[in-house]
Scaffold this motif. Structure first.
Motif, short mmCIF file in Angstrom:
data_model
loop_
_atom_site.label_atom_id
_atom_site.label_comp_id
_atom_site.label_asym_id
_atom_site.label_seq_id
_atom_site.Cartn_x
_atom_site.Cartn_y
_atom_site.Cartn_z
N ILE A 120 0.77 -0.85 0.51
CA ILE A 120 0.17 -0.20 0.14
C ILE A 120 1.27 1.16 0.26
N ILE A 121 0.70 2.44 -0.98
CA ILE A 121 1.59 3.10 -1.45
C ILE A 121 0.56 4.16 -0.89
N GLU A 122 0.68 5.05 0.14
CA GLU A 122 0.09 6.15 0.99
C GLU A 122 0.71 7.50 0.44
N THR A 123 -0.24 8.33 -0.72
CA THR A 123 0.50 9.83 -0.91
C THR A 123 -0.60 10.84 -0.45
N PRO A 124 0.14 11.85 0.37
CA PRO A 124 -0.58 12.80 0.99
C PRO A 124 -0.90 13.75 -0.63
N ASP A 125 -1.86 14.62 0.16
CA ASP A 125 -2.11 15.50 -0.46
C ASP A 125 -1.62 17.01 0.35
N LYS A 126 -1.24 17.69 -0.40
CA LYS A 126 -0.75 19.12 -0.19
C LYS A 126 -1.64 20.19 -0.19
N LYS A 127 -1.22 20.82 0.63
CA LYS A 127 -1.82 22.45 0.99
C LYS A 127 -1.99 22.41 -0.66
N GLY A 128 -3.37 22.84 -1.27
CA GLY A 128 -3.90 24.31 -1.70
C GLY A 128 -4.19 22.41 -3.15
N ILE A 129 -3.80 22.87 -3.96
CA ILE A 129 -4.20 22.30 -5.38
C ILE A 129 -3.31 20.41 -5.32
N THR A 130 -3.25 19.55 -5.31
CA THR A 130 -2.61 18.17 -5.89
C THR A 130 -3.36 17.39 -6.82
N ALA A 131 -2.57 16.96 -7.96
CA ALA A 131 -3.11 16.71 -9.35
C ALA A 131 -2.64 15.09 -9.43
N ARG A 132 -3.36 14.31 -9.96
CA ARG A 132 -2.85 12.85 -10.01
C ARG A 132 -3.30 12.17 -11.28
N MET A 133 -2.89 11.50 -11.93
CA MET A 133 -3.26 10.57 -13.31
C MET A 133 -2.74 8.89 -12.80
N PHE A 134 -4.34 9.04 -13.13
CA PHE A 134 -3.27 6.84 -13.15
C PHE A 134 -4.20 6.40 -14.16
N LYS A 135 -4.14 5.51 -14.75
CA LYS A 135 -4.65 4.17 -15.63
C LYS A 135 -5.38 3.44 -14.96
N VAL A 136 -6.88 2.90 -14.98
CA VAL A 136 -7.34 1.55 -15.16
C VAL A 136 -7.64 0.73 -16.49
N GLU A 137 -7.08 0.02 -16.13
CA GLU A 137 -6.98 -1.66 -16.38
C GLU A 137 -8.21 -2.41 -16.43
#
Length: 160
Positions: A120-137
């Motif tokens: 399990i990889i935990e990625t915290p949001d930053k203050k303000g804007i955070t944007a993520r991209m990931f692929k769903v297959e």
């Protein structure tokens, strides 16, 4: 590429024009079980965001231009209250590249978690804007969830 942080490439976040509320559950109710596919998450603890059509159209155009996609559609718009979460799921019934733009007033108190090589990889949001991209297959499941200890606003898009 399964996951990528694209915060630096997303330059704007729309003004929220109207929010709707929903009841909240507990993150303790969420247990990861990768032995069976869960296409849709339990969303008992998130609220829906309603934005103007023009804001969505502007964001869709920006994403098309910036990342070169021909089709971009909304795939979610949520408000996570303090203690809010969206349980483990894969979205495997709706394949494509996903982009999620989030906003929080406090950094390190809300998280996008995903599974990579059985960890399990935990990625915290930053203050303000955070944007993520990931692929769903369908054949390469991308298990992920969201949890928050602070109000979190999220707008998602599926790109083809």
């Amino acid at each position: 590429m399964k996951y990528r942080n694209i915060t630096a490439e997303i330059l704007k976040f729309p003004q929220i024009t109207k929010l709707e509320t929903a009841s909240c559950g507990s993150i303790d109710e969420d247990i990861l079980d990768t032995t069976k596919d869960i296409q849709k998450a339990r969303i008992t603890s998130v609220c829906n965001i309603k934005l103007s059509v023009q804001i969505y159209e502007d964001l869709k155009s920006y994403i098309k231009d910036k990342f070169g996609y021909t089709k971009v559609a909304q795939s979610g718009g949520f408000v996570y209250p303090v203690g809010g979460y969206m349980g483990w799921h894969t979205n495997s019934d709706n394949q494509g590249m996903r982009i999620y733009i989030t906003y929080t007033e406090e950094g390190g108190k809300s998280y996008f978690d995903y599974v990579d090589n059985d960890k399990i990889i935990e990625t915290p949001d930053k203050k303000g804007i955070t944007a993520r991209m990931f692929k769903v297959e369908k054949d390469n499941l991308f298990w992920h969830r969201v949890r928050s200890k602070t109000p979190r606003y999220s707008i998602g898009f599926i790109c083809l």
